[in-house]
Design a protein around this motif. Structure first.
Motif, PDB file in Angstrom:
ATOM      1  N   SER A 169       3.668 -55.156 -40.141  1.00 34.30           N
ATOM      2  CA  SER A 169       3.977 -56.479 -40.748  1.00 34.30           C
ATOM      3  C   SER A 169       5.517 -56.013 -41.706  1.00 34.30           C
ATOM      4  CB  SER A 169       3.031 -56.985 -41.676  1.00 34.30           C
ATOM      5  OG  SER A 169       2.520 -56.150 -42.693  1.00 34.30           O
TER       6      SER A 169
ATOM      7  N   ALA B  93       8.831 -57.436 -40.052  1.00 35.60           N
ATOM      8  CA  ALA B  93       9.712 -58.319 -41.090  1.00 35.60           C
ATOM      9  C   ALA B  93      10.978 -57.706 -41.660  1.00 35.60           C
ATOM     10  CB  ALA B  93       8.815 -58.365 -42.503  1.00 35.60           C
TER      11      ALA B  93
ATOM     12  N   HIS C 250      12.987 -64.505 -48.012  1.00 37.64           N
ATOM     13  CA  HIS C 250      12.527 -64.041 -46.584  1.00 37.64           C
ATOM     14  C   HIS C 250      11.298 -64.477 -46.474  1.00 37.64           C
ATOM     15  CE1 HIS C 250      16.637 -62.008 -46.126  1.00 37.64           C
ATOM     16  NE2 HIS C 250      16.307 -61.451 -47.539  1.00 37.64           N
TER      17      HIS C 250
ATOM     18  N   TRP D 205       9.870 -64.722 -42.429  1.00 42.10           N
ATOM     19  CA  TRP D 205      10.223 -63.625 -41.824  1.00 42.10           C
ATOM     20  C   TRP D 205       9.058 -62.650 -42.315  1.00 42.10           C
ATOM     21  CZ3 TRP D 205      12.572 -65.060 -38.151  1.00 42.10           C
ATOM     22  CH2 TRP D 205      13.811 -65.869 -38.221  1.00 42.10           C
ATOM     23  N   ASN D 206       8.565 -62.558 -43.410  1.00 41.21           N
ATOM     24  CA  ASN D 206       7.373 -61.708 -43.829  1.00 41.21           C
ATOM     25  C   ASN D 206       6.255 -62.238 -43.232  1.00 41.21           C
ATOM     26  OD1 ASN D 206       8.975 -59.696 -45.575  1.00 41.21           O
ATOM     27  ND2 ASN D 206       9.025 -61.197 -47.297  1.00 41.21           N
TER      28      ASN D 206
ATOM     29  N   GLY E 190       6.073 -61.503 -39.613  1.00 41.95           N
ATOM     30  CA  GLY E 190       5.589 -60.058 -39.396  1.00 41.95           C
ATOM     31  C   GLY E 190       3.953 -59.835 -39.576  1.00 41.95           C
TER      32      GLY E 190
END
Length: 168
Positions: free
Chosen positions: A30, A34, A48, A51-52, A55
């Motif tokens: 992850s 990310a 973010h 995006w995290n 991930g």
């Protein structure tokens, strides 16, 4: 699903390794995914989160696919057996109210299903060292055995047929 004898030491060892591997893969995967997404698609606001989250989701899907692919591998034999047994017992537990009502009416199939549930639960609790409710299980088993004697039935966990649950 038939109950099987499981080597507790091997099961615990393999389960711990699977859990540790999943945790390590989740953390590294992850974070790696990310960070790669953030590097490719930077955000000017500095947030973010998406995006995290992406991930974590992608890594969870990858871990699930790897576990599914290797669930029949020799290393996973005991772990997969316990996962499948837990799934079967959970299904029985969801129908337990109807099963107990059927047992009160003398339904032999319901008695066999509940007997399997008790035997499987006993095995799981011993494998996981969860013996707190074992005395309670013994009381439930004694009540079921008494009911089976009333209708002259011999209970055997090996007589359990998962298809018989569809009737309840």
């Amino acid at each position: 699903m038939k109950l099987q004898e499981i080597n507790k030491t091997r099961y615990r060892n393999h389960l711990n390794k699977v859990i540790a591997g999943c945790i390590a893969a989740l953390v590294m995967g992850s974070l790696g995914i990310a960070q790669a997404l953030i590097a490719v698609f930077p955000s000017e606001q500095g947030s973010h989160f998406h995006w995290n989250l992406a991930g974590v989701v992608v890594t969870c899907l990858l871990i699930a696919s790897v576990l599914k692919k290797y669930k029949h591998h020799d290393f996973m034999t005991e772990v997969t057996y316990v996962w499948e047994l837990k799934k079967q017992l959970n299904y029985i537990t969801r129908k337990m109210r109807k099963l107990k009502a059927a047992v009160d009416q003398g339904d032999v199939v319901a008695m066999q299903i509940i007997n399997y549930s008790y035997a499987g639960s006993r095995q799981l609790w011993q494998l996981d060292d969860n013996t707190i409710t074992m005395e309670e299980l013994s009381v439930w088993q004694a009540e079921l055995d008494a009911k089976a004697r009333e209708v002259n039935v011999t209970l055997d966990a090996n007589k359990f047929d998962p298809q018989s649950l569809t009737n309840y």
